[in-house]
Motif scaffolding. Sequence first.
Motif, PDB file in Angstrom:
ATOM      1  N   LYS A  47      -5.864   6.501  -0.582  1.00  0.00           N
ATOM      2  CA  LYS A  47      -5.091   7.357   0.325  1.00  0.00           C
ATOM      3  C   LYS A  47      -5.081   6.786   1.738  1.00  0.00           C
ATOM      4  O   LYS A  47      -4.060   6.833   2.424  1.00  0.00           O
ATOM      5  CB  LYS A  47      -5.641   8.781   0.330  1.00  0.00           C
ATOM      6  CG  LYS A  47      -5.211   9.595  -0.867  1.00  0.00           C
ATOM      7  CD  LYS A  47      -5.746  10.988  -0.749  1.00  0.00           C
ATOM      8  CE  LYS A  47      -4.584  11.947  -0.576  1.00  0.00           C
ATOM      9  NZ  LYS A  47      -5.019  13.339  -0.544  1.00  0.00           N
ATOM     10  N   LEU A  48      -6.209   6.238   2.161  1.00  0.00           N
ATOM     11  CA  LEU A  48      -6.273   5.623   3.483  1.00  0.00           C
ATOM     12  C   LEU A  48      -5.367   4.401   3.536  1.00  0.00           C
ATOM     13  O   LEU A  48      -4.625   4.214   4.506  1.00  0.00           O
ATOM     14  CB  LEU A  48      -7.705   5.246   3.848  1.00  0.00           C
ATOM     15  CG  LEU A  48      -7.906   4.574   5.203  1.00  0.00           C
ATOM     16  CD1 LEU A  48      -7.385   5.435   6.350  1.00  0.00           C
ATOM     17  CD2 LEU A  48      -9.375   4.226   5.408  1.00  0.00           C
ATOM     18  N   ARG A  49      -5.391   3.578   2.508  1.00  0.00           N
ATOM     19  CA  ARG A  49      -4.532   2.398   2.447  1.00  0.00           C
ATOM     20  C   ARG A  49      -3.061   2.806   2.517  1.00  0.00           C
ATOM     21  O   ARG A  49      -2.292   2.241   3.302  1.00  0.00           O
ATOM     22  CB  ARG A  49      -4.794   1.603   1.162  1.00  0.00           C
ATOM     23  CG  ARG A  49      -3.928   0.351   1.037  1.00  0.00           C
ATOM     24  CD  ARG A  49      -4.132  -0.369  -0.290  1.00  0.00           C
ATOM     25  NE  ARG A  49      -4.085   0.510  -1.445  1.00  0.00           N
ATOM     26  CZ  ARG A  49      -2.966   0.988  -2.000  1.00  0.00           C
ATOM     27  NH1 ARG A  49      -1.787   0.669  -1.511  1.00  0.00           N
ATOM     28  NH2 ARG A  49      -3.031   1.779  -3.051  1.00  0.00           N
ATOM     29  N   MET A  50      -2.666   3.788   1.731  1.00  0.00           N
ATOM     30  CA  MET A  50      -1.271   4.243   1.738  1.00  0.00           C
ATOM     31  C   MET A  50      -0.891   4.836   3.097  1.00  0.00           C
ATOM     32  O   MET A  50       0.217   4.607   3.587  1.00  0.00           O
ATOM     33  CB  MET A  50      -1.036   5.245   0.619  1.00  0.00           C
ATOM     34  CG  MET A  50      -1.108   4.609  -0.763  1.00  0.00           C
ATOM     35  SD  MET A  50      -0.675   5.679  -2.159  1.00  0.00           S
ATOM     36  CE  MET A  50      -1.670   7.117  -1.889  1.00  0.00           C
ATOM     37  N   PHE A  51      -1.810   5.575   3.693  1.00  0.00           N
ATOM     38  CA  PHE A  51      -1.545   6.162   5.008  1.00  0.00           C
ATOM     39  C   PHE A  51      -1.316   5.070   6.047  1.00  0.00           C
ATOM     40  O   PHE A  51      -0.341   5.114   6.800  1.00  0.00           O
ATOM     41  CB  PHE A  51      -2.705   7.073   5.428  1.00  0.00           C
ATOM     42  CG  PHE A  51      -2.537   7.663   6.799  1.00  0.00           C
ATOM     43  CD1 PHE A  51      -1.706   8.746   6.996  1.00  0.00           C
ATOM     44  CD2 PHE A  51      -3.210   7.130   7.884  1.00  0.00           C
ATOM     45  CE1 PHE A  51      -1.533   9.289   8.266  1.00  0.00           C
ATOM     46  CE2 PHE A  51      -3.042   7.658   9.153  1.00  0.00           C
ATOM     47  CZ  PHE A  51      -2.199   8.752   9.347  1.00  0.00           C
TER      48      PHE A  51
END
Length: 74
Positions: A3-7
């Motif tokens: 989720k952090l990577r996508m954000f």
Amino acid sequence: MDKLRMFLNALTAEDREIFAAKCKTTVGYLRNAISSRKKLGASLCVLIERHSNGHVTRKDLHPDWVKTWPELAA
């Protein structure tokens, strides 16, 4: 960490730098942590949650979140 990577990927380069600065870290550190699946510190997880407006939560980032933030288990 996904989720952090996508954000981060959804942000412009400038916005990534601003976000990292608000979280008192660098984009490089965040990218390294993502790629190595590094356990982030509790305070950094809180800052990420706050400055991502809840898009990335402490639960998403911290494997032992229930021990660190038992109040979130309810």
